[in-house]
Design a protein around this motif. Structure first.
Motif, mmCIF file in Angstrom:
data_model
loop_
_atom_site.group_PDB
_atom_site.id
_atom_site.type_symbol
_atom_site.label_atom_id
_atom_site.label_comp_id
_atom_site.label_asym_id
_atom_site.label_seq_id
_atom_site.Cartn_x
_atom_site.Cartn_y
_atom_site.Cartn_z
ATOM 1 N N LEU A 144 0.820 -1.207 0.000
ATOM 2 C CA LEU A 144 0.000 0.000 0.000
ATOM 3 C C LEU A 144 0.857 1.261 0.000
ATOM 4 N N SER A 145 2.042 1.195 0.607
ATOM 5 C CA SER A 145 2.930 2.362 0.584
ATOM 6 C C SER A 145 3.338 2.705 -0.849
ATOM 7 N N ILE A 146 3.583 1.690 -1.664
ATOM 8 C CA ILE A 146 3.939 1.932 -3.072
ATOM 9 C C ILE A 146 2.738 2.457 -3.854
ATOM 10 N N ILE A 147 1.565 1.877 -3.608
ATOM 11 C CA ILE A 147 0.368 2.292 -4.352
ATOM 12 C C ILE A 147 0.020 3.745 -4.065
ATOM 13 N N ILE A 148 0.068 4.163 -2.794
ATOM 14 C CA ILE A 148 -0.272 5.567 -2.509
ATOM 15 C C ILE A 148 0.798 6.510 -3.060
ATOM 16 N N ALA A 149 2.046 6.041 -3.109
ATOM 17 C CA ALA A 149 3.094 6.869 -3.718
ATOM 18 C C ALA A 149 2.838 7.034 -5.215
ATOM 19 N N ILE A 150 2.371 5.976 -5.884
ATOM 20 C CA ILE A 150 2.025 6.069 -7.306
ATOM 21 C C ILE A 150 0.873 7.045 -7.497
ATOM 22 N N MET A 151 -0.129 6.930 -6.647
ATOM 23 C CA MET A 151 -1.296 7.819 -6.762
ATOM 24 C C MET A 151 -0.903 9.285 -6.560
ATOM 25 N N GLU A 152 -0.056 9.547 -5.572
ATOM 26 C CA GLU A 152 0.342 10.933 -5.351
ATOM 27 C C GLU A 152 1.231 11.440 -6.480
ATOM 28 N N THR A 153 2.021 10.549 -7.067
ATOM 29 C CA THR A 153 2.831 10.948 -8.216
ATOM 30 C C THR A 153 1.939 11.421 -9.355
ATOM 31 N N VAL A 154 0.850 10.688 -9.599
ATOM 32 C CA VAL A 154 -0.102 11.102 -10.638
ATOM 33 C C VAL A 154 -0.723 12.442 -10.278
ATOM 34 N N TYR A 155 -1.034 12.637 -8.992
ATOM 35 C CA TYR A 155 -1.601 13.922 -8.563
ATOM 36 C C TYR A 155 -0.638 15.074 -8.834
ATOM 37 N N VAL A 156 0.614 14.908 -8.490
ATOM 38 C CA VAL A 156 1.604 15.972 -8.702
ATOM 39 C C VAL A 156 1.788 16.245 -10.191
ATOM 40 N N MET A 157 1.767 15.187 -11.002
ATOM 41 C CA MET A 157 1.982 15.345 -12.440
ATOM 42 C C MET A 157 0.779 15.976 -13.144
ATOM 43 N N THR A 158 -0.430 15.633 -12.684
ATOM 44 C CA THR A 158 -1.637 16.087 -13.391
ATOM 45 C C THR A 158 -2.358 17.232 -12.693
ATOM 46 N N ASP A 159 -2.105 17.403 -11.382
ATOM 47 C CA ASP A 159 -2.775 18.411 -10.562
ATOM 48 C C ASP A 159 -4.288 18.186 -10.523
ATOM 49 N N ARG A 160 -4.713 16.939 -10.641
ATOM 50 C CA ARG A 160 -6.138 16.614 -10.588
ATOM 51 C C ARG A 160 -6.494 16.231 -9.153
ATOM 52 N N PRO A 161 -7.411 16.949 -8.514
ATOM 53 C CA PRO A 161 -7.706 16.764 -7.084
ATOM 54 C C PRO A 161 -8.175 15.360 -6.709
#
Length: 524
Positions: free
Chosen positions: A30-47
Motif C-alpha cells: 500500500l505504501s507503493i500504491i499511494i506513492a504512485i497515486m500521489e505521483t499522478v496527482y503531482v503530475m496532473t494536478d487533478r484533485p
C-alpha cells in the motif's frame, strides 16, 4: 510438535510472527500504491488523485501502527525465549536487526509523520518526496529482516569460533548479498504488492457494488489491477528462483515439499497432487507433471533432485562427521585454545567442523554425542526430515492462489483497458471475496519457509532444540495465553477501524468539487 519447552517456544514465536505478518504485506504494497497515486496527482494536478492518496493513506496508517506494535514483541522474544540462539549467532543476526530498527523507527516513522501532517505545510513535490521515502523505507526495512532470515536459511559469511562458542561475521558483504536473502526479499515484497493490490481492488469493487465513490473506486481499481498484474506475475517468477536456490542450499526442504522419498532419474516430475504418509515413508495417489520439478529446481534436464531417503543416508554420514568435530572441540576447549592442541586435533576440527551442528542433533538422545550408538545416529538423521504433509499442502495451496491472483488481475486489467470497469457484477463480488486470500497465501509461504527448515534454527549449524531459553512449561503457557488474548484484541481493533474507515469513505477535499456520487446512499 511436542508441547515441551522447545515446542511451546516455537508455537509462541510462530503465533506472534504469523500475526505480525498480517500487517507487513499490506504496509509494503500500500505504501507503493499511494506513492504512485500521489505521483499522478503531482503530475496532473487533478484533485481526485489527492483524495485517493489521502483515503488509501488513512488505511495504510491504521495498518502501519499496528504492524509496528506487533513487531516489537518479536525482537524481545529472541532474548526471552531463544537466549542460546542470541548468544550463538547474536554477532551476525544482531547487525541487520539493528539496521532494520534504524530504518523502521527513524526513516519510516519520521516520514510517516510528514505524510499525514504535511499536506498543507509542504509543497507538492516535498510531500511527494516524503511519501516515496515512506514507501522506500518500508521496503528497505523488510530487506534487513529478510537478510537476517536468509542467513538463517543459508549461513554464509560467518565462521564458528571455538574459543567463544559463537558464530562471528567474517564477510559482511556475503551476509548482505546472500542469494537466499535476496531471493526471499524480492519474493516477499512482491507478495506484499499483490496483497495491497487485491485489497485496493476488493474495496473498490465493494464501492462499485454499492454505488459509492464511483470515480475514486474506478481510478483506484485501474491502478490496483495494473500494479497487481505485474506483481502477481513477478511472484511466480521469483518463486521459481527460490525453488532453484532451495535445490542448492536446502535439499531436504525441497524434497519434503514434493513428498519425494526416492531420488528419481533426471528430470524429476512435479507432484501436483498426492497424499504423503510420513510413517510409511511414501506418497500415495500421486498425479505428476513430467519434467517440471527438474526444470524448476535445477533448470536442466540432466540433474537429479535428491529424495528424502538418500538425503537421510547422507545426513547419517554428516552426523558421524559431526561427532569427530565435537570430540575435537571438547579437546580444544579443555586446552583453552586451538593453538594449544596437537596438529591432528586442529586438523580434525578444520576438516569436520562444518558438520558440528549435526552432532548437536544427538543431544536429544544422549548428553555426549561421542557416546551415541547407531540407533541414536539413525534417529538423529531422520530428525532431518520435517513434517511432510503440512509442507506439501501449504505449498500447493499457496501456488494455486498465486495463479488465481494472476487470473483475477488479468480480468480486471482487461476490463480497465476496454473501459468496462464495474461490470459484470459477479466479477466485482469475486474481487470482494478475494480480499483475505493474499494473507492466506502469505502466511502459508512463511509456513513453508520456516517449518521446512526444521529441525534447524540455523540451517546445518544450530538445531532448534538447542536454541531455547531455560523456561518452564508454565511460563510459556502463560505468555502464549497472554499474547493470544492481547493480539486478539488488537485484531478486533484493526478490523473495526478498517471497516469504519472504508464505510466512511474518503474525506471531502476542498480542492475537489462536489460530485453527485458523493451524496448517494447505500443500495438496499
Amino acid at each position: 510438535m511436542e508441547l515441551d519447552i522447545v515446542g511451546l517456544s516455537r508455537l509462541q514465536f510462530a503465533l506472534t510472527a504469523l500475526y505480525h505478518f498480517l500487517f507487513v504485506p499490506l504496509t509494503l504494497g500500500l505504501s507503493i500504491i499511494i506513492a504512485i497515486m500521489e505521483t499522478v496527482y503531482v503530475m496532473t494536478d487533478r484533485p481526485i488523485w489527492r483524495q485517493m492518496t489521502k483515503f488509501w493513506g488513512s488505511l495504510f496508517g491504521i495498518n502501519f501502527v499496528l504492524g509496528v506494535a506487533t513487531g516489537l514483541t518479536m525482537e524481545f522474544q529472541f532474548g526471552m525465549n531463544w537466549s542460546y540462539y542470541s548468544h550463538y549467532v547474536g554477532d551476525v543476526f544482531g547487525a541487520p536487526l539493528a539496521i532494520e530498527g534504524l530504518m523502521a523507527f527513524f526513516l519510516e516513522a519520521t516520514f510517516v509523520g510528514l505524510f499525514f501532517f504535511g499536506w498543507d505545510r509542504m509543497s507538492k513535490v516535498q510531500h511527494l518526496a516524503a511519501t516515496w521515502a515512506v514507501a522506500i523505507g518500508s521496503n528497505f526495512s523488510a530487506l534487513w529482516i529478510l537478510i537476517a532470515n536468509g542467513w538463517m536459511q543459508n549461513p554464509v559469511g560467518a565462521v564458528f569460533n571455538p574459543a567463544t562458542m559463537r558464530m562471528e561475521i567474517e564477510d559482511f558483504y556475503a551476509v548482505i548479498f546472500n542469494p537466499v536473502a535476496q531471493a526471499k526479499f524480492v519474493h516477499t515484497v512482491s507478495a506484499g504488492y499483490v496483497t495491497a493490490a487485491v485489497f485496493v481492488l476488493g474495496v473498490s469493487a465493494f464501492y462499485l457494488l454499492k454505488g459509492w465513490h464511483v470515480t475514486l473506486a474506478k481510478r483506484s481499481m485501474a491502478v490496483a489491477c495494473s500494479f497487481g498484474l505485474l506483481s502477481s506475475l513477478s511472484v511466480v517468477v521469483l518463486g521459481d528462483e527460490s525453488g532453484y536456490l532451495a535445490t542448492e542450499h536446502q535439499k531436504m526442504k525441497l524434497a519434503a515439499i514434493e513428498g519425494m522419498w526416492e531420488t528419481e532419474p533426471a528430470p524429476a516430475a512435479f507432484t501436483a497432487i498426492g497424499f504423503p504418509n510420513q510413517e510409511a515413508r511414501e506418497t500415495h495417489h500421486v498425479l505428476q507433471i513430467p519434467w517440471a520439478l527438474g526444470l524448476i529446481s535445477t533448470r536442466s534436464l540432466n540433474t537429479q533432485v535428491s529424495g528424502i531417503n538418500d538425503l537421510v543416508a547422507h545426513g547419517k554420514e554428516r552426523v558421524r562427521s559431526g561427532i569427530i568435530a565435537y570430540d575435537a572441540l571438547q579437546t580444544i576447549r579443555a586446552a583453552k585454545g586451538v593453538d594449544k592442541v596437537a596438529p591432528e586435533v586442529k586438523a580434525a576440527f578444520e576438516n569436520h567442523g562444518r558438520d558440528l551442528g549435526y552432532a548437536y542433533l544427538l543431544k536429544r538422545y544422549v548428553d555426549d554425542p561421542r557416546q551415541a550408538n547407531e540407533e541414536q545416529i539413525d534417529k538423529a538423521a531422520w530428525d532431518l526430515v520435517p513434517q511432510v504433509a503440512p509442507l506439501f499442502w501449504s505449498f500447493r495451496i499457496m501456488v494455486g492462489l498465486g495463479f488465481f491472483f494472476i487470473a483475477l488481475m488479468a480480468a480486471f486489467f482487461w476490463q480497465s483497458a476496454t473501459g468496462r470497469l464495474g461490470e459484470p457484477r459477479w466479477l466485482l463480488k469475486v474481487a470482494v471475496l478475494a480480499i483475505p486470500l493474499p494473507w492466506i497465501a502469505a502466511e502459508l509461504g512463511w509456513v513453508v519457509a520456516e517449518f521446512g527448515r526444521q529441525p534447524w534454527i540455523i540451517e546445518g549449524v544450530l538445531p532448534t532444540a538447542m536454541a531455547v531459553s531455560s523456561l518452564s512449561v508454565t511460563d510459556l503457557l502463560i505468555t502464549i495465553a497472554g499474547f493470544t488474548l492481547f493480539y486478539s484484541v488488537l485484531f478486533v481493533v484493526e478490523v473495526t477501524l478498517m471497516v469504519r474507515a472504508i464505510r466512511k469513505g474518503p474525506e471531502p477535499d476542498d480542492h475537489l468539487a462536489p460530485a453527485p456520487y458523493a451524496t448517494l446512499q447505500p443500495a438496499e
